[in-house]
Design a protein around this motif. Structure first.
Motif, PDB file in Angstrom:
ATOM      1  N   LYS A  22       0.730  -1.322   0.087  1.00  0.00           N
ATOM      2  CA  LYS A  22      -0.036  -0.131   0.007  1.00  0.00           C
ATOM      3  C   LYS A  22       0.777   1.347  -0.126  1.00  0.00           C
ATOM      4  O   LYS A  22       0.582   2.263  -0.490  1.00  0.00           O
ATOM      5  N   MET A  23       2.039   1.355   0.530  1.00  0.00           N
ATOM      6  CA  MET A  23       2.871   2.421   0.874  1.00  0.00           C
ATOM      7  C   MET A  23       3.657   2.298  -0.339  1.00  0.00           C
ATOM      8  O   MET A  23       4.602   3.201  -0.671  1.00  0.00           O
ATOM      9  N   GLU A  24       3.912   1.359  -1.428  1.00  0.00           N
ATOM     10  CA  GLU A  24       4.313   1.329  -2.672  1.00  0.00           C
ATOM     11  C   GLU A  24       5.784   1.196  -2.390  1.00  0.00           C
ATOM     12  O   GLU A  24       6.524   1.317  -3.284  1.00  0.00           O
ATOM     13  N   LEU A  25       6.173   0.412  -1.517  1.00  0.00           N
ATOM     14  CA  LEU A  25       7.535  -0.178  -1.189  1.00  0.00           C
ATOM     15  C   LEU A  25       7.798  -1.574  -1.818  1.00  0.00           C
ATOM     16  O   LEU A  25       8.807  -1.804  -2.343  1.00  0.00           O
ATOM     17  N   LEU A  26       6.579  -2.281  -2.107  1.00  0.00           N
ATOM     18  CA  LEU A  26       6.732  -3.558  -2.625  1.00  0.00           C
ATOM     19  C   LEU A  26       5.405  -3.471  -3.992  1.00  0.00           C
ATOM     20  O   LEU A  26       4.439  -2.629  -3.533  1.00  0.00           O
ATOM     21  N   VAL A  27       5.738  -3.918  -5.006  1.00  0.00           N
ATOM     22  CA  VAL A  27       4.835  -3.905  -6.228  1.00  0.00           C
ATOM     23  C   VAL A  27       4.819  -5.382  -6.538  1.00  0.00           C
ATOM     24  O   VAL A  27       5.400  -5.615  -7.661  1.00  0.00           O
ATOM     25  N   PRO A  28       3.847  -6.285  -6.163  1.00  0.00           N
ATOM     26  CA  PRO A  28       3.850  -7.406  -6.812  1.00  0.00           C
ATOM     27  C   PRO A  28       3.157  -7.455  -7.964  1.00  0.00           C
ATOM     28  O   PRO A  28       2.154  -6.536  -8.351  1.00  0.00           O
ATOM     29  N   ARG A  29       3.275  -8.563  -8.782  1.00  0.00           N
ATOM     30  CA  ARG A  29       2.512  -8.859  -9.758  1.00  0.00           C
ATOM     31  C   ARG A  29       1.219  -9.492  -9.331  1.00  0.00           C
ATOM     32  O   ARG A  29       1.189 -10.182  -8.381  1.00  0.00           O
ATOM     33  N   ARG A  30       0.095  -9.585 -10.232  1.00  0.00           N
ATOM     34  CA  ARG A  30      -1.064 -10.408  -9.872  1.00  0.00           C
ATOM     35  C   ARG A  30      -1.412 -11.254 -10.721  1.00  0.00           C
ATOM     36  O   ARG A  30      -0.988 -11.114 -12.081  1.00  0.00           O
ATOM     37  N   GLY A  31      -1.455 -12.635 -10.462  1.00  0.00           N
ATOM     38  CA  GLY A  31      -1.605 -13.854 -11.374  1.00  0.00           C
ATOM     39  C   GLY A  31      -3.138 -13.591 -12.120  1.00  0.00           C
ATOM     40  O   GLY A  31      -3.911 -12.809 -11.791  1.00  0.00           O
ATOM     41  N   ASP A  32      -3.306 -14.593 -12.780  1.00  0.00           N
ATOM     42  CA  ASP A  32      -4.686 -14.530 -13.406  1.00  0.00           C
ATOM     43  C   ASP A  32      -5.806 -15.021 -12.385  1.00  0.00           C
ATOM     44  O   ASP A  32      -6.874 -14.414 -12.526  1.00  0.00           O
ATOM     45  N   ASN A  33      -5.333 -15.459 -11.402  1.00  0.00           N
ATOM     46  CA  ASN A  33      -6.335 -15.620 -10.220  1.00  0.00           C
ATOM     47  C   ASN A  33      -6.438 -14.542  -9.243  1.00  0.00           C
ATOM     48  O   ASN A  33      -7.139 -14.805  -8.009  1.00  0.00           O
ATOM     49  N   GLY A  34      -5.644 -13.370  -9.493  1.00  0.00           N
ATOM     50  CA  GLY A  34      -5.858 -12.279  -8.652  1.00  0.00           C
ATOM     51  C   GLY A  34      -4.913 -12.227  -7.217  1.00  0.00           C
ATOM     52  O   GLY A  34      -4.737 -11.321  -6.738  1.00  0.00           O
TER      53      GLY A  34
END
Length: 113
Positions: A22-34
């Motif tokens: 949320k703080m934009e320190l980490l930016v994960p990818r989202r899989g097709d399943n969300g």
């Protein structure tokens, strides 16, 4: 890797990982399943965040440093912030050493405790 695995590898709670996202320190990818999918580099980044927090940096300070480092274009403002933090840490170390010396003197004096 999923958030649970990342949490186990780093010892950082999943709720904290979500907060860092949320703080934009980490930016994960989202899989097709969300589901969030974190790269292996997230382990090192979370360890760095934990160390920085332990040393007294705020999350906003960490975020600023991370953003500048991600651009590979450090600027004078970041350097000044880091120099200021180093001075603050040096002062904290001096206070701790003085406190340690006072405790040692107290123990050496056989003072009844």
């Amino acid at each position: 890797m999923k958030i649970g695995e990342l949490s186990k590898k780093t010892g950082v709670a999943a709720s904290a990982i979500r907060y860092y996202e949320k703080m934009e320190l980490l930016v994960p990818r989202r899989g097709d399943n969300g589901y969030r999918e974190y790269p292996i580099e997230a382990v090192e980044l979370l360890n760095l965040i934990s160390q920085a927090k332990d040393l007294g940096l705020s999350l906003n300070e960490i975020k600023t440093v991370a953003k500048v480092l991600a651009t590979n274009n450090p600027n004078g403002k970041l350097r000044k912030q880091l120099e200021d933090k180093m001075l603050e840490l040096d002062n904290q170390i001096k206070v701790i050493r003085k406190f340690q010396k006072n405790i040692r003197n107290l123990l050496d004096s056989n003072c009844p405790l």
